[in-house]
Design a protein around this motif. Structure first.
Motif, PDB file in Angstrom:
ATOM      1  N   GLU A 140       0.844  -1.191   0.000  1.00 43.90           N
ATOM      2  CA  GLU A 140       0.000   0.000   0.000  1.00 43.90           C
ATOM      3  C   GLU A 140       0.873   1.231   0.000  1.00 43.90           C
ATOM      4  O   GLU A 140       1.918   1.264   0.648  1.00 43.90           O
ATOM      5  N   GLY A 141       0.470   2.250  -0.721  1.00 43.04           N
ATOM      6  CA  GLY A 141       1.198   3.509  -0.672  1.00 43.04           C
ATOM      7  C   GLY A 141       0.291   4.539  -0.032  1.00 43.04           C
ATOM      8  O   GLY A 141      -0.924   4.479  -0.172  1.00 43.04           O
ATOM      9  N   SER A 142       0.863   5.474   0.693  1.00 44.78           N
ATOM     10  CA  SER A 142      -0.007   6.485   1.284  1.00 44.78           C
ATOM     11  C   SER A 142       0.723   7.801   1.449  1.00 44.78           C
ATOM     12  O   SER A 142       1.947   7.860   1.516  1.00 44.78           O
ATOM     13  N   MET A 143      -0.081   8.860   1.510  1.00 45.12           N
ATOM     14  CA  MET A 143       0.438  10.199   1.780  1.00 45.12           C
ATOM     15  C   MET A 143       0.117  10.507   3.221  1.00 45.12           C
ATOM     16  O   MET A 143      -1.010  10.291   3.655  1.00 45.12           O
ATOM     17  N   VAL A 144       1.061  11.018   3.948  1.00 42.46           N
ATOM     18  CA  VAL A 144       0.825  11.351   5.345  1.00 42.46           C
ATOM     19  C   VAL A 144       1.055  12.841   5.530  1.00 42.46           C
ATOM     20  O   VAL A 144       2.105  13.360   5.169  1.00 42.46           O
ATOM     21  N   LEU A 145       0.057  13.503   6.054  1.00 37.19           N
ATOM     22  CA  LEU A 145       0.173  14.930   6.303  1.00 37.19           C
ATOM     23  C   LEU A 145       0.115  15.149   7.802  1.00 37.19           C
ATOM     24  O   LEU A 145      -0.772  14.618   8.465  1.00 37.19           O
ATOM     25  N   GLY A 146       1.065  15.886   8.336  1.00 37.30           N
ATOM     26  CA  GLY A 146       1.053  16.121   9.773  1.00 37.30           C
ATOM     27  C   GLY A 146       1.072  17.606  10.062  1.00 37.30           C
ATOM     28  O   GLY A 146       1.771  18.362   9.403  1.00 37.30           O
ATOM     29  N   LEU A 147       0.269  18.014  11.041  1.00 38.35           N
ATOM     30  CA  LEU A 147       0.271  19.419  11.449  1.00 38.35           C
ATOM     31  C   LEU A 147       0.457  19.464  12.947  1.00 38.35           C
ATOM     32  O   LEU A 147      -0.116  18.666  13.668  1.00 38.35           O
ATOM     33  N   LYS A 148       1.247  20.401  13.408  1.00 45.75           N
ATOM     34  CA  LYS A 148       1.462  20.483  14.844  1.00 45.75           C
ATOM     35  C   LYS A 148       1.343  21.927  15.286  1.00 45.75           C
ATOM     36  O   LYS A 148       1.903  22.817  14.660  1.00 45.75           O
TER      37      LYS A 148
END
Lengths: 469, 226
Positions: A140-148
């Motif tokens: 599986e491929g995925s995009m991960v977006l993180g905000l802090k």
């Protein structure tokens, strides 16, 4: 340690109240060679003022607690040490990018001859930091977006948001963390999340959407966590060939549980520790505050490490747990324990020990597992002092059992059931330490005591993870 | 109807257990087969079939009627349960959410409702009013009633898959409590259909009451035809 500047005794204008943000930056003066030099080391000093430079949205009261100890210092070495500790505490809050400490003599009208001023020069983190990665793994491929958002309201509150959009599944999590001002160890966090997991050893797919709140607080040497969690669980079959026992578990359920965990950790490191012990006890009670899943779950983990001659360490660990369903509904496959794999009883395939149906492992309601390890440096010590120190060779002996107990019988019958059909294995391998969080292992295993239905992985086995038996 | 031993089990998560997401499904040995079409195929492959005695023309006709029932009666039932606001609020939501605790019962009912409404929109039934739907049901019953005529079963002497399907739907319509009786009235207008249902019920279900406790439970949940 940061920078500590000691000033000369030249008068210089210093403005500002006892503490608070200074508008302008204090200027530095080069130390001029003085004809008379004072030995300051054991001289009694009094810390008169502490200044803060660079505070923006951080509130004053939270800073006050962290630096209150500095005022108690009695001589210069003490001041330096306490300032260093205060600096560590400020960094631990997670709201500053950088903290520098400046100690100099006190100026002004109310200055005592042995008075000192301590100035902390801080750089706050930005209001919003983001990250964007792509991840590939498990077909599986995925995009991960993180905000802090560190330090959201000025008292070290932290909000993090993570969103992962993949070819197969989507998951997200939002969490809010707030420490108690003055006592960072006491904090609480609220999380909202949706995670999906695929478990090919049980042909099961699980989607969890939930909310949890937890309180952490220390009591003497132990760390406690009280948590309430409400999860909407959706179980499904991963393949058309899933066994009927797994198919029967498909559907929705709601788990609302209270849990308490206690941790005592005196090890020097969580990965490949050289000394110390760890005890973790976890209880979970579900069903009394809503939901339709009702059980009492107990879980413990114990580890003891001792260093021997020639840089080798012997380590013993013991895990165990029990799940007691309350009421007449049987336990759900998502709550049961699993055993086996490179992170628990080595030599067996991932979670492939215990009750199974047509090749799908259903987990069990009670288990125990133990391991004894001997870690030594690599033979002939290649790369000593550098890269080679990250590797260790290890020799292990693991054993464990997973089964369902008949709760009508007494404890003697339970112990008997857990003691029969013990699976165990021994072998040797190489361990690589990854930072302070994870480790990789490559082992050659000899599984023994294999029961019908277990899947073994004898020979070379590779494992990566955070928590190993 | 094929005289095969069967045990009926009711589960709250039957919909999710089914490989295709639809009930009914059967679990035979190691295999799980769902929906009427595949079940009929499966049973036929094992050597039992209700429609062996029919010729090609009749088989085609039977398929056509089964399609009619699926398109009309099934869709009307779904419409009435999920798109008619009064029924949804008072009957369907409590019933669909009853196995689950709050708030899961509301979430799942709303999810299912959204799904059914989307399907209705896709086939063009979203714009229909209740009267139009009842009209369609009436027409369907009329067609079935005409085909049945005075025969005991649709294809004269022996029951076929069509009889099983029609019985299933009509029995449900006649015995399920709703807000109003309009739907069951439409079916009751055709006396040969109600006689047909009663006949099948007496022949196949009342005789088996002692064998299967599940069927007894089912008959206690649903009142017999009046």
């Amino acid at each position: 340690m940061g920078t500590v500047h000691a000033r000369s005794l030249e008068p210089l204008p210093m403005a500002g109240p006892d503490f608070g943000a200074l508008g302008e930056e204090a200027e530095l003066v080069e130390v001029e060679p003085e004809s008379k030099q004072e030995i300051l080391e054991n001289k009694d000093v009094v810390v008169q003022h502490v200044h803060f430079d660079g505070l923006g949205r951080t509130k004053d009261d939270i800073i006050m607690y962290e630096i209150s100890d500095v005022f108690k210092a009695k001589n210069l070495i003490d001041v330096m040490r306490k300032s260093h500790e205060a600096r560590e505490k400020l960094l631990r809050l997670g709201i500053f990018r950088q903290v520098d400490v400046l100690i100099d003599t006190c100026q002004g009208d109310d200055a005592l001859p042995n008075g000192l001023d301590v100035t902390f020069e801080v750089t706050e983190l930005r209001r919003l930091t983001g990250s964007y990665n792509t991840m590939v793994g498990n077909n599986e491929g995925s995009m991960v977006l993180g905000l802090k958002f560190p330090n959201l309201l000025g008292r070290a509150e932290k909000v993090t948001f993570q969103f992962s959009y993949g070819t197969k599944e989507t998951s997200y999590g939002l969490s809010f963390f707030k420490p108690r001002p003055g006592n960072f160890e006491r904090n609480f966090a609220v999380n909202v999340y949706k995670v999906t997991g695929q478990f090919p050893w049980s042909s099961l797919r699980e989607t969890d959407r939930g909310i949890s709140t937890e309180f952490n607080f220390p009591i003497w040497k132990t760390n406690h966590t009280l948590k309430w969690e409400g999860v909407w669980r959706e179980l499904g079959c991963l393949a058309r060939t899933a066994s009927f026992s797994v198919r029967e578990e498909s559907g929705h359920s709601l788990k609302s549980s209270l849990s308490h965990a206690m941790v005592i950790d005196s090890r020097n490191s969580s990965i490949l520790p050289k000394c110390g012990a760890l005890l973790k006890i976890n209880q979970e009670l579900a069903g009394y505050v809503g939901g339709d899943v009702s059980f009492l779950k107990e879980d413990f983990e114990f580890q003891l490490n001792k260093q021997l001659l020639w840089d080798s360490v012997v380590s013993a660990s013991f895990w165990g747990g029990m799940l007691v369903p309350i009421g007449d509904r049987p336990s759900s496959i998502a709550d049961r324990f699993y055993l086996g794999g490179p992170t628990s009883v080595r030599g067996f395939s991932m979670y492939s020990i215990g009750p199974q149906s047509e090749g799908d492992y259903l987990g069990g309601e009670a288990y125990w597992a133990g391991g004894v390890h001997l870690y030594t440096p690599l033979p002939f010590r290649p790369g000593r002092g550098g890269f080679g120190d990250l590797f260790r060779t290890h020799f292990f002996l693991n054993a464990g059992n997973l089964c369902n107990l008949n709760y009508g019988d007494g404890p003697r019958a339970h112990l008997q059931r857990l003691a029969e059909c013990i699976r165990w294995s021994y072998g040797a391998g190489i361990v690589l330490r990854l930072g302070n969080i994870a480790r990789l292992e490559l082992n050659y295993c000899f599984p023994m005591g294999v029961q019908a239905g277990d899947r073994i992985c004898d020979g070379v086995q590779f494992g990566a993870g955070i928590r190993f038996l | 109807m094929c005289n095969l031993p069967v045990r009926v089990i009711c589960r709250a998560n039957a919909e999710y257990m089914s490989p295709s997401g639809k009930v009914p499904f059967i679990h035979v040995g190691n295999q799980v087969v769902s929906e009427l079409g595949p079940i009929v195929q499966f049973v036929k492959a094992k050597g039992h079939s209700l429609s062996d005695g029919l010729d090609e023309v009749q088989k085609a006709e039977m398929k056509a009627y089964m399609e009619l029932v699926n398109n009309m009666l099934l869709t009307a039932e779904l419409y009435l349960q999920w798109c008619d606001d009064v029924t949804v609020e008072e009957i369907t939501h409590p019933r669909y959410g009853s196995p689950y605790p709050w708030p899961l019962n509301r979430i799942l009912s709303y999810q299912k409702q959204w799904e059914v409404r989307r399907k209705m929109k896709a086939i063009g039934w979203a714009g229909k009013t209740l009267e139009q739907v009842l009209e369609d049901v009436d027409q369907c019953c009329h067609a079935l009633s005409q085909r049945l005529g005075t025969q005991p079963y649709f294809f004269n002497k022996h029951p076929t898959e069509l009889d099983a399907l029609v019985f299933g739907h009509l029995f449900t319509i006649l015995t399920t409590q709703l807000i109003t009786d309009e739907l069951s009235e439409k079916v009751k207008n055709y006396s040969n259909l109600t006689a047909f249902c009663r006949r099948i019920e007496q022949q196949y279900f009342e005789g088996h009451d002692k064998d299967s406790s599940a069927i007894a439970a089912r008959s206690s949940k649903r009142p017999l035809l009046r």
